[in-house]
Scaffold this active site. Structure first.
Site, short mmCIF file in Angstrom:
data_model
loop_
_atom_site.label_atom_id
_atom_site.label_comp_id
_atom_site.label_asym_id
_atom_site.label_seq_id
_atom_site.Cartn_x
_atom_site.Cartn_y
_atom_site.Cartn_z
N GLN C 210 1.96 -90.89 -70.74
CA GLN C 210 0.89 -91.18 -69.79
C GLN C 210 1.42 -90.98 -68.38
OE1 GLN C 210 -2.42 -92.35 -71.14
NE2 GLN C 210 -1.38 -91.26 -72.80
N ALA C 251 -9.11 -99.28 -70.00
CA ALA C 251 -8.28 -98.24 -70.62
C ALA C 251 -8.01 -97.09 -69.64
CB ALA C 251 -8.99 -97.71 -71.87
N HIS C 252 -7.21 -96.15 -70.09
CA HIS C 252 -6.79 -95.07 -69.20
C HIS C 252 -7.96 -94.19 -68.75
CE1 HIS C 252 -5.48 -92.57 -73.00
NE2 HIS C 252 -6.67 -93.06 -73.14
N ASN C 253 -7.85 -93.78 -67.48
CA ASN C 253 -8.78 -92.82 -66.88
C ASN C 253 -10.19 -93.35 -66.68
OD1 ASN C 253 -6.73 -90.81 -68.65
ND2 ASN C 253 -7.05 -90.37 -66.50
N SER C 271 -11.69 -93.40 -70.24
CA SER C 271 -12.52 -92.48 -69.46
C SER C 271 -13.94 -92.96 -69.25
CB SER C 271 -12.54 -91.08 -70.09
OG SER C 271 -11.23 -90.57 -70.15
#
Lengths: 358, 358, 358
Positions: C210, C251-253, C271
């Site tokens: 990441q 969460a990521h993004n 996302s």
């Protein structure tokens, strides 16, 4: 195999220690010594186990345990030569026996040189303060309190005697915790409640400073990574004997009655009030300003959006299904009102036909 | 723009490193050098990207990346002059390429002077122990283990080689973690399971001391603020290769099979058992003592209340709707049984009319 | 009772300080001094309270507060002799008054000797760094930033002026936080996103490193034990003025627009994108790659599985019921499609009868 003859306690000794707590009798060899407690299926010689649920009776014949805790009614099923403690509630007795046989290790008194303790903190010489712990000005610890490594105790926090604060716990200034608390790693007590006023339109949010504290009674256990917010004006209050599991969120100004049990991942929104002995299943969520009467039980995964005024068990979950089956059925959830109307129309139509047919 | 000619790796070099891992061929200029991986849409010259989902094919024409990873079947669509790695699973290949181009930085060996390490701990000279970390007596770290700042490693904990324990992690005494673990900040491993026996009536709860541990296999990653409780008697067990996201709650005595993937906010109640390769969507919840077969998949937000005996995908969520529409429909959920009875009554009535009509 | 005459501020002084923020007028004795803010029901003399919800009007007659904030429209109901601030939005005014009367205590500047600060970190002399805090190389703190005890600030982290990082917070390397942030204990920012590629079949998962960061705007507050993952390639982005409660998982993004408000236990999968001013109720969950338009509101406990393209309030929860009633009704959820078909068949049959009857 453990050498039970050399250590542990005899059933007679255990029964003596239990005498003031619950009714218990020894059956069989009262000199039988046990060193540890174990599960019915996996216990080894030298261990004591328990039988509570009748469906596990068959294991009585195969267990390798040296002794068993069971009800007087089941005593007749004791295998030849097996010693026993007879008591009306074997599981409750078992909990006490585990604690008698292997009491939790206590940390030695003393303040670790790598701890940072403010001069103004009041700490008894019987307390343990671990490496990296930080204790702010005016904090007060009762006798034998343990503050483990890297725990953070804010200014003017009060913690009652015999409480254990595990590594990495954070307690904000001014919060008060009773005696015999067990607070697990990652717990946060006294963080700001979520209080903001919208400026309106495209504006932002204005923080309402949170001036209350968190007040926790005696004999409370709080699971890992649970957090309890401080009150906005008045305090957030946790009653005596409350047991909380991990990952729980208690918002500002909640009031939790005595002996409530909250399973993992539960969330209480602001100012929710639980009567005593309420039980919340895992991931149950309680809306803000909701009251729940004593002895009510909420099923896991259920959301409480209205006050609960009668004890009993309450549930509100969507049952699991195979994905394809769920897909087919779920689409009709959006048509329930329409279906109900069509049903009523059919009933009327049939009723009219019936009348016409007469 | 990065000067890819001066650094990075050529596709030939990358393909050579991948040779033992997966099938890969170079298409186009094998001397093309790339320094970093990037997304199809935002990659810059000097970067390598990947195309996995055919619907992103049009971006092949516009990407500024110097090279792309794609399937042999899509090779014909490569723009003139663009180099490529051809491989059956471009996304899998991409994951390896990212690690080859920019391997994670490792902390230097050594114990920071502001760490507190018990004399009885066994720590290889290849390990890193950061400032404020605390390591208890009898703990054992494998080669190259990293214990970051303020992490707390209890007595007799064992951690396998090459594991990384991020800042602020708390591992309770006696827990065992395999090799190559990645444990993120705020994780708590080995806190007490939620085990209490009610005294009955208006009485409180008696704690059952939690005597098991947590045993974690190799190659496990655990996301931020997740917690895993120790077992009551036996251990809580996490299999090899399990990947857990953030904010997860694993209760005592759960057994999680190899290569399970648990998304964020998942909760497992006590003694739940997941077969290998089970996938749990975000905030899925599993009741206590439930078993799930290997390769089953639970949708996000779903609650599992019964054993799952067949692989496949399972769902149980209430579909979202506009609030007013939801209000109208939801009221009929409480009348479903009544609606079903009315429906049956109508069918009978119509059937009778039909017979009368004959 | 507090001696309001000796301290605090007069209503005139308060109104002067508010003049640039919102419209406010004094009614009654403008020299009335107040020392603190309190709730309508529990305020004592010397305190100022507010009346926003008309249903609490009756308390105006019984409150012991010395002054009250209310709308000009309600001024006529002021009890004889009670001073007041008149303003269109009393709750918003109250938020500002609390901050004026008792501004949050700031930690004194200086680096505690038990903190560990890398030589390469850039820390203004106006900053506070508490005991046990760790600050990595290249981290940069703006003016008056407070890093409380045992907080962990990774390499190259940037934190804007006047931000407060509470005890035990962990910020991973390279993340950037704006000015005036309030980050509560147990928060983790920048942990790895949950990105793995399956090897397929009985194989395991390959980690996708990441490489993005977390970028947080100005005036953001993040509640206890919330965690925000770093992006896979691009960054995870939190807009200006966002307020997050406890136990949230981002969460990521994810990209969260300005002034969004996220209540406790919310989860956003990878996302997910929230437009500005989105409000998420407690434990709401957002699927991956979902977009939600500005000013949409998601009810507590609801799961968002599709893009939301129109503002408004959305809900999807199973209503709570007595367990026995729920059991009876829930069984029919799995028969909804079948019920709908039977309903249609009945309609057809009745329609045919009608035609036959004609």
């Amino acid at each position: 195999m453990m050498d039970a003859a050399q250590s542990g306690l005899s059933l007679l000794e255990i029964a003596a220690r239990l005498a003031d707590i619950l009714p218990v009798e020894v059956a069989g060899d009262a000199t039988c010594r046990v060193v540890q407690a174990g599960a019915l299926e996996s216990a080894e010689p030298g261990q004591i186990t328990f039988l509570s649920n009748p469906k596990y009776r068959p294991y009585l014949k195969t267990t390798r345990a040296s002794a068993v805790i069971l009800t007087p009614a089941m005593a007749a099923e004791l295998p030849q030569g097996m010693a026993a403690l007879l008591t009306p509630n074997p599981y409750l007795c078992y909990a006490h026996v585990v604690a008698i046989l292997s009491p939790p290790a206590r940390k030695p008194p003393g303040i670790h040189p790598a701890a940072t303790v403010d001069e103004g903190a009041v700490i008894s010489s019987s307390c343990h303060v671990g490496a990296g712990a930080w204790i702010g000005a005016g904090a007060t610890l009762g006798e034998r309190v343990e503050i483990h490594a890297n725990a953070m105790i804010g200014e003017k926090v009060e913690i009652g005697a015999d409480s254990v604060i595990y590594p990495g716990v954070s307690i904000y200034p001014g919060c008060r915790i009773g005696a015999r608390a067990i607070i697990h790693s990652g717990v946060v007590i006294g963080s700001d409640g979520f209080g903001f006023v919208p400026e309106g339109g495209e504006g932002g949010w204005v923080k309402i400073l949170q001036k209350g504290a968190v007040v926790i009674g005696n004999d409370v256990e709080i699971g890992a990574n649970t957090c309890i917010d401080r009150g906005a004006i008045d305090d957030t209050v946790i009653g005596d004997g409350v047991k909380m599991d991990n990952q729980i969120h208690i918002a500002h100004n909640c009031v939790i009655g005595e002996h409530c049990a909250l399973a993992g991942c539960v969330g209480l929104a602001g100012s929710a009030k639980l009567g005593h002995h309420v039980m919340l299943g895992g991931s149950a969520m309680i809306h803000g300003h909701i009251s729940i009467v004593p002895h009510a039980e909420i099923s896991p995964g259920s959301l409480v959006t209205n006050n609960i005024k009668e004890p009993g068990k309450y549930t509100g979950i969507y049952p699991l299904d195979r994905h394809e089956a769920w897909l087919k059925n779920a689409v009709f959830l959006r048509r329930l009102e329409q279906m109900a109307k069509r049903l009523s129309a059919l009933e009327r139509a049939l009723n009219e036909q019936g009348h016409q047919g007469n």
